[in-house]
Design an enzyme around this catalytic site. Structure first.
Site, PDB file in Angstrom:
ATOM      1  CG  ASP A 185     -91.580   5.950  49.072  1.00 14.50           C
ATOM      2  OD1 ASP A 185     -91.196   5.271  48.098  1.00 14.50           O
ATOM      3  OD2 ASP A 185     -92.669   6.550  49.091  1.00 14.50           O
ATOM      4  CG  HIS A 186     -87.832   1.820  46.223  1.00 14.95           C
ATOM      5  ND1 HIS A 186     -88.968   1.148  46.575  1.00 14.95           N
ATOM      6  CD2 HIS A 186     -87.816   1.850  44.871  1.00 14.95           C
ATOM      7  CE1 HIS A 186     -89.614   0.797  45.486  1.00 14.95           C
ATOM      8  NE2 HIS A 186     -88.948   1.193  44.433  1.00 14.95           N
ATOM      9  CG  HIS A 248     -93.869   4.090  45.748  1.00 14.82           C
ATOM     10  ND1 HIS A 248     -92.890   4.104  46.705  1.00 14.82           N
ATOM     11  CD2 HIS A 248     -94.097   2.784  45.464  1.00 14.82           C
ATOM     12  CE1 HIS A 248     -92.543   2.859  46.993  1.00 14.82           C
ATOM     13  NE2 HIS A 248     -93.263   2.042  46.263  1.00 14.82           N
TER      14      HIS A 248
END
Ligand code: NAP
Length: 503
Positions: A185-186, A248
């Site tokens: 999950d960047h 996010h």
């Protein structure tokens, strides 16, 4: 989290080597890691996709990607040539398992060349429908290795609901151990997001205030000015809930809501985060009616240009029921947060691109100042700005200079740009380095992903089964549907935004 670096020889296999993600994010990140001295002494990057390319052609394509998207601008010729010597390409069609043979030969060749201890990272930068095929082929070709030698990185989306996420987890864990699986999950690799942990747990003054006694609500707002652009086909099957909230935003909420970990161990931190998800109040049908809002943008004007409504974007059903905006009120049912609302909102084609976490503190228990001096009164707020501005602000009341006693809110600001001269690495640089060093702290564990889906499934199901009659219900360049304002206004609050930076 690293303090010093000594990396084992690494073979980095990128499935989807010719794709957008590699061009925009992975290749620039790997090149910047190399430039900054964070790649292993011995490494090979093997790009794969169906297209037939020579090594040189692939290097040229990657260089274009790096030149266009790297935070450090165009490549330095000499540095690039050295970096690119270790970049290779092998054509693989993952739906034709026999094509894995040449990949296996390549991997074995580099394993022999690099010697014992060589690790292999498989990065799945392909459509999610291909994840299971790749995992199975890696297993069939005996390429899945063990905990020490081999890791697999899975891009989002991880499943499209609880059932598919569970299926994927089951498949992956039948081939790899949890220690080998890196669900990316960047957002978690962003400097400002990592700093939430430092800010909360390295400062003694916050913890006594970080609870229901002193905080009256929390807001997480991730807004985008852009529409879906050419990703309409993908977005149709996702929507704001799946695309932003399930991953996010819930991860940000966990960082704000988690209890203090006993150490910085990856599993300890992930345990504390999953505890938050497990404590979140499940949605009843009434909650879905009164605590959630969905929206879809119609056409409008952005910076003097007319932009299409969602239903007129490429790849979108003209009668689409997909939400491009979502706002939800959550509760975390534990001692720390009982009764404190967490409002989240996200959407496309909104007035401003920004990611903000606002923690609003309770008002003073007794007002000693006369009404005339408190006209601009504002409860204390802590504002963590993740992007584009990278800052943490504490809003407090202060006396305006002058002979009169007049109070107004002022910001005590920690601003990255003003405080540090070093450049901020991209999230993918941080995360790719974490994969190479074997640090899973910033990656999602199976139970985190599943708990997030479990929480949201009633909303997903309700929104999918009942078509919205109000869509489209907000114009481009607005703050979303009016109902989203009402959602928070009903409780006496309003969505907080930072003033637009006109630089
Ligand atoms: P993309 O541009 O469509 O690239 C897909 C890649 O997969 C291409 O290299 C394609 O090359 C390859 N491919 C397709 N079918 C294949 C097959 N049968 N065998 C082998 N390779 C195959 O997609 P993307 O935007 O890079 O996204 C990749 C993944 O990352 C997706 O899961 C997406 O959700 C995720 N993601 C992307 C972004 C982003 O900014 N792009 C951000 C976050 C997450 P060939 O056609 O030559 O085979």
């Amino acid at each position: 989290m690293k303090t010093s670096i000594s990396l084992k020889p690494t073979i980095f296999v990128i499935f989807g080597g010719t794709g957008d993600l590699n061009m925009r994010k992975l290749a620039p990140a790997l090149y910047n890691l190399y430039s900054d001295g964070y790649m292993p002494q011995k490494y090979a990057i093997i790009g794969t996709a169906r297209k037939k390319l020579t090594d040189q052609k692939f290097r040229d394509v990657l260089m274009e990607g790096v030149n266009s998207f790297s935070r450090t601008g165009k490549v330095k010729k000499e540095k690039w040539s050295k970096f690119a010597e270790s970049v290779h390409y092998t054509s693989v069609d993952v739906s034709a398992p026999e094509t894995f043979k040449s990949l296996k030969d390549d991997i074995e060749k580099y394993q022999q060349e690099f010697g014992p201890g060589t690790q292999v990272v498989y990065y799945l930068a392909v459509a999610p429908s291909l994840f299971p095929l790749i995992a199975k082929c890696l297993s069939d070709y005996k390429l899945a290795g063990d905990e020490e030698s081999c890791r697999i990185v899975i891009e989002k989306p991880f499943g499209r609901d609880l059932e598919t996420a569970k299926e994927l987890n089951q498949l992956l864990t039948s081939i790899f151990t949890e220690k080998q699986i890196y669900r990316i999950d960047h957002y978690l690799g962003k400097e400002t997001v990592q700093n939430i942990m430092a800010f909360r747990f390295a400062n003694s003054l916050l913890e006594p205030l970080w609870n229901r006694t002193y905080i009256d609500h929390v807001q997480i707002s991730v807004t985008e000015q852009l529409g879906v652009g050419d990703r309409g086909g993908y977005y149709e099957s996702a929507g704001a809930l799946r695309d932003m909230i399930q991953n996010h935003i819930l991860q940000l909420l966990c960082l704000i809501g988690m209890e203090t970990p006993i150490n910085f161990d990856a599993d300890e931190i992930r345990n504390k985060k999953v505890d938050v998800l497990k404590a979140m109040r499940p949605f009843s049908p009434d909650d879905i009616r009164f605590s959630t809002v969905r929206g879809q943008y119609t056409k409008g004007w952005v910076e003097g240009k007319e932009v299409p409504g969602y239903r007129h974007e490429n790849g979108v059903n003209p009668d689409s029921n997909t939400e491009t905006f979502a706002a939800i009120k959550f509760f975390v049912d534990n001692w720390r947060w009982q009764g404190i609302p967490f409002y989240v909102r996200t959407g496309k084609r909104l007035f401003q691109t920004s990611s903000l976490i606002t923690i609003q503190f309770k008002d003073v228990p007794h007002q000693i100042f006369p009404a005339a001096v408190t006209e601009h009164w504002q409860q204390n707020r802590l504002i963590i700005s993740i992007q584009p501005e990278m800052s943490i602000r504490l809003q407090v009341q202060a006396k305006r200079p002058g002979l009169d006693m007049v109070l107004n809110p002022v910001d005590m600001v920690f601003d990255y740009k003003g405080t540090y001269t070093t450049e901020t690495p991209e999230a993918y640089e941080t995360l790719l380095l974490d994969v190479m060093t074997g640090d899973q702290t910033q990656f999602m564990r199976a139970d985190q992903v599943e708990s997030a889906w479990e929480l949201l499934m009633p909303v997903v199901n309700a929104w999918e089964s009942k078509k919205s009659l109000s869509f489209p219900n907000y114009t481009a360049d607005s703050w979303g549907p009016e109902d989203a304002e009402a959602l928070i206004a009903r409780d006496g609050f309003h969505w907080f935004t930072l003033p637009l930076n006109k630089d």
